[in-house]
Structure formats: C-alpha cells, structure tokens
Design an enzyme around this catalytic site. Sequence first.
Site, PDB file in Angstrom:
ATOM      1  CG  LEU A  58       1.928   1.468 -13.949  1.00 11.87           C
ATOM      2  CD1 LEU A  58       1.461   0.751 -12.680  1.00 11.87           C
ATOM      3  CD2 LEU A  58       0.738   1.853 -14.810  1.00 11.87           C
ATOM      4  CG  LEU A  87      -0.529  -4.918 -10.140  1.00 15.50           C
ATOM      5  CD1 LEU A  87      -2.001  -5.182  -9.923  1.00 15.50           C
ATOM      6  CD2 LEU A  87      -0.105  -3.666  -9.443  1.00 15.50           C
ATOM      7  CG  MET A 105       3.093   5.283  -8.394  1.00 13.98           C
ATOM      8  SD  MET A 105       4.091   5.716  -9.812  1.00 13.98           S
ATOM      9  CE  MET A 105       4.380   4.107 -10.541  1.00 13.98           C
ATOM     10  CE1 TYR A 155       8.585  -6.167 -13.040  1.00 14.10           C
ATOM     11  CE2 TYR A 155       9.060  -6.639 -10.746  1.00 14.10           C
ATOM     12  CZ  TYR A 155       8.267  -6.051 -11.705  1.00 14.10           C
ATOM     13  OH  TYR A 155       7.143  -5.355 -11.329  1.00 14.10           O
ATOM     14  CG  HIS A 166      10.265   2.380 -13.675  1.00 22.19           C
ATOM     15  ND1 HIS A 166       9.767   2.108 -12.420  1.00 22.19           N
ATOM     16  CD2 HIS A 166      10.448   1.178 -14.267  1.00 22.19           C
ATOM     17  CE1 HIS A 166       9.641   0.798 -12.280  1.00 22.19           C
ATOM     18  NE2 HIS A 166      10.040   0.216 -13.381  1.00 22.19           N
ATOM     19  CD1 TRP A 222      21.172   7.365 -18.069  1.00 20.24           C
ATOM     20  CD2 TRP A 222      19.987   5.591 -17.340  1.00 20.24           C
ATOM     21  NE1 TRP A 222      21.279   7.322 -16.696  1.00 20.24           N
ATOM     22  CE2 TRP A 222      20.581   6.237 -16.230  1.00 20.24           C
ATOM     23  CE3 TRP A 222      19.200   4.451 -17.120  1.00 20.24           C
ATOM     24  CZ2 TRP A 222      20.393   5.781 -14.921  1.00 20.24           C
ATOM     25  CZ3 TRP A 222      19.014   3.988 -15.835  1.00 20.24           C
ATOM     26  CH2 TRP A 222      19.623   4.658 -14.740  1.00 20.24           C
ATOM     27  CG  HIS A 246      -0.218   0.254   2.517  1.00 18.19           C
ATOM     28  ND1 HIS A 246       0.590  -0.715   3.092  1.00 18.19           N
ATOM     29  CD2 HIS A 246      -0.154   1.337   3.330  1.00 18.19           C
ATOM     30  CE1 HIS A 246       1.098  -0.224   4.227  1.00 18.19           C
ATOM     31  NE2 HIS A 246       0.665   1.020   4.388  1.00 18.19           N
ATOM     32  N   PRO A 287       0.107  -4.342 -15.911  1.00 18.74           N
ATOM     33  CG  PRO A 287       0.117  -3.227 -13.868  1.00 18.74           C
ATOM     34  CD  PRO A 287       0.383  -4.549 -14.490  1.00 18.74           C
ATOM     35  CE  LYS A 292       5.854  -8.421 -10.255  1.00 22.40           C
ATOM     36  NZ  LYS A 292       4.915  -8.351  -9.107  1.00 22.40           N
ATOM     37  CB  SER A 295       5.657  -5.700 -15.131  1.00 21.46           C
ATOM     38  OG  SER A 295       6.409  -5.014 -16.088  1.00 21.46           O
ATOM     39  CB  SER A 296       4.328  -4.256 -20.206  1.00 20.53           C
ATOM     40  OG  SER A 296       5.332  -3.334 -19.807  1.00 20.53           O
ATOM     41  CB  CYS A 297       9.232  -6.362 -18.375  1.00 19.49           C
ATOM     42  SG  CYS A 297       9.164  -7.104 -16.765  1.00 19.49           S
TER      43      CYS A 297
END
Length: 314
Positions: free
Chosen positions: A170, A109, A19, A140, A183, A206, A16, A167, A144, A111-113
């Site tokens: 973000l 949750l 972000m 990671y 990020h 970068w 919680h 997601p 996931k 991630s798109s990776c």
Amino acid sequence: MSLYDLKGKRVWVAGHRGMVGSAIVRRLEQEDCEILTVGRDRVDLRDQAATASWIAREKPQAVFLAAAKVGGILANDSRPAEFLYDNLMMEANVIDAAYRANVEKLLFLGSSCIYPKHAEQPMSEEALLTGPLEPTNQWYAIAKIAGIKMCQAYRKQYGCNFISAMPTNLYGPGDNFDLDTSHVLPALMRKAHEAKMRGDKEMVIWGTGSPLREFLHADDCADALVFLMKTYSNAEHVNVGSGTDISILELAKLVCRVVGFEGDIKHDLSKPDGTPRKLMSGAKLKSLAWEPRSGLEEGVTETYKWFISGSNKV
Ligand code: GFB
C-alpha cells in the site's frame, strides 16, 4: 450476502494514526457510525490487561484491526524479534478481548507477504502455507498468518464473526518516508524529491530493480475493507489488491516522472531484492463486486502532492 450494517454502531479503528488506519477513519466518516480511536500512548496493545480493560470499557461493536508493526524489506530483515513479538501480541490481545467483549464483527489486516516466496502468480487465497516464505519478511508473515488462524479459530470455537483481509503493498498519505524503515514507493518518492532539490545527477535504488510489486492506494484499500466489513463473513481471508504489478525499476522511473527528477537511476546491489513477485489474485473480491478506483500514476501524483504539501512529518 450477509450484510452487517454499520449504521449507529460504535466502530473502533485500532491503529488509526497509521496510513491504513487513518484511511479507514476517513472512509468511515462517510458512514453513519461512531468512530472510536485510542493512541498507543494511552493503550499499548501489546499489554493484554490494558487492551482488555479498554475494550471492556469502550464496548466497540465492530473493530478494524489495522494496528501493526510494519516496515519495508530492510526493517523486516533487521528487526525480526520486534516484527514477530509486537504483531503477535497486538493481534492476540485484540482478537481475544474482542471475543470476551462480544464484539459483533472484527476485520483483521494482514499482508500479501503471507504467501510462499515462489507461489504461482497471481496468488490465490488457497496458496497460503503451500511453500516456504520469503526469508526477509518471514517473521512478519508468520505473525500475520497466526492472526488469520486466530480469527478462524475464534469463529470455529466461539462462533465469532471475525474476518481477515490481505492487502497488497500500500501507499498514500500518512505513509512512512523514513529511508531505512519505509516501503519502496515512499522511499523512491523521497529519494527522487531530495535528489531533485539538491540538483543531483543520479539517485540510488536498492537491489536489481527487477522484482515486481503490486500497489494499491490506501484510500482504495480502506474502501475495500469497509465493503468487506459490511458484506463478507467467512473463515477464509480475502486478497485486496489492484490486480496489476510493475517492476521496481519501472516504478522508479514512474516516480521520477511524477516528481520531475531527470537524473540517472543507479543500483545498490548490497540491498536485498526480496521476493521476485507477489501479485495477488483479486478474483474473490471481484466476485463480491468490489473494484479499485485509482490507477498507480494517478495515486502516486496525488501522494506526491500530499508529500510536498508539508503534511509529511519526516
Ligand atoms: O517495499 P519493500 O521494502 O518490501 O521492497 P517488500 C520492495 C522492493 O523494492 C525490494 C526494492 O526489491 C527492494 O529491494 N527497493 C528499491 C526498495 N529501492 C528501495 C528503497 O529505497 N527502499 C525500499 N524499502 N525498497 C514488504 C514486506 O516486502 O511488503 C512487508 O517486507 C510487507 O512486511 C510489505 O509485507 C507489503 O515488498 O519486498
């Protein structure tokens, strides 16, 4: 559409303080439910016994599993053991304990990776496991993907109503603005702001700036996650994105415009570009009748106001 009513329910937001977790809490305050939270100082979710006893005692009926070890491309690439171990342990402990405590519904949750480095764009949910991952965040991503598979396995073997959402990149209030671990969007915002404050003539980004990234505001993401918690119950994960992407160089120019930094943008080519593009198809979520609300420039402007308001802890 299998509706899950949050009214009167005990809803735990794991993670919680992050972000996304804090955005979910803000969104749940619009619901008539009881929000449960617990800090990592009280329960370390990597500790199986501590996690199981907390869930058995607090008896949440619904769980948003937003707790994770997250970071940008450099953090992922330089700390693979932490990204693999911490995320595997947290998800395994929470998902298994949720099953044993008869949690009615859990949303995991990712991630798109999770998608292959060169997946066909935009990436549909079916692209999962169809090719090699992006090396910088494969650790990671594997963690996931394991979380998605765990939710599917507990649904298959025990009939658990556990779902997964993926997601895109973000951003928003409460983001991590540390320049080594963050990020790209928060990093560019802080760099442009500090360059403006110092009166610098240039700022450094970068890589080549040519990779493309999709961005979604954390509050839009939280709205989608509550929508899915209420309306979605199936084994397959669901992409949660904005449906549009932008090059890193164009993003840097947008952030400089919002911040008011007029110097030059230089490139540190010693840093990795990562995956060339990872635009997700939002067709599945759109078919469920959800659309994101805020556009990128509007979201970046609002986030910058938050950043300079002093609420940011960096
Ligand atoms: O956001 P980011 O760190 O991660 O990097 P990914 C996105 C792109 O922005 C890369 C470039 O091409 C970076 O080289 N970039 C330019 C910067 N300047 C900067 C900067 O100052 N800081 C950072 N961080 N990047 C993440 C995964 O991949 O996507 C996570 O590593 C997660 O695990 C997240 O999946 C959603 O977008 O490449």
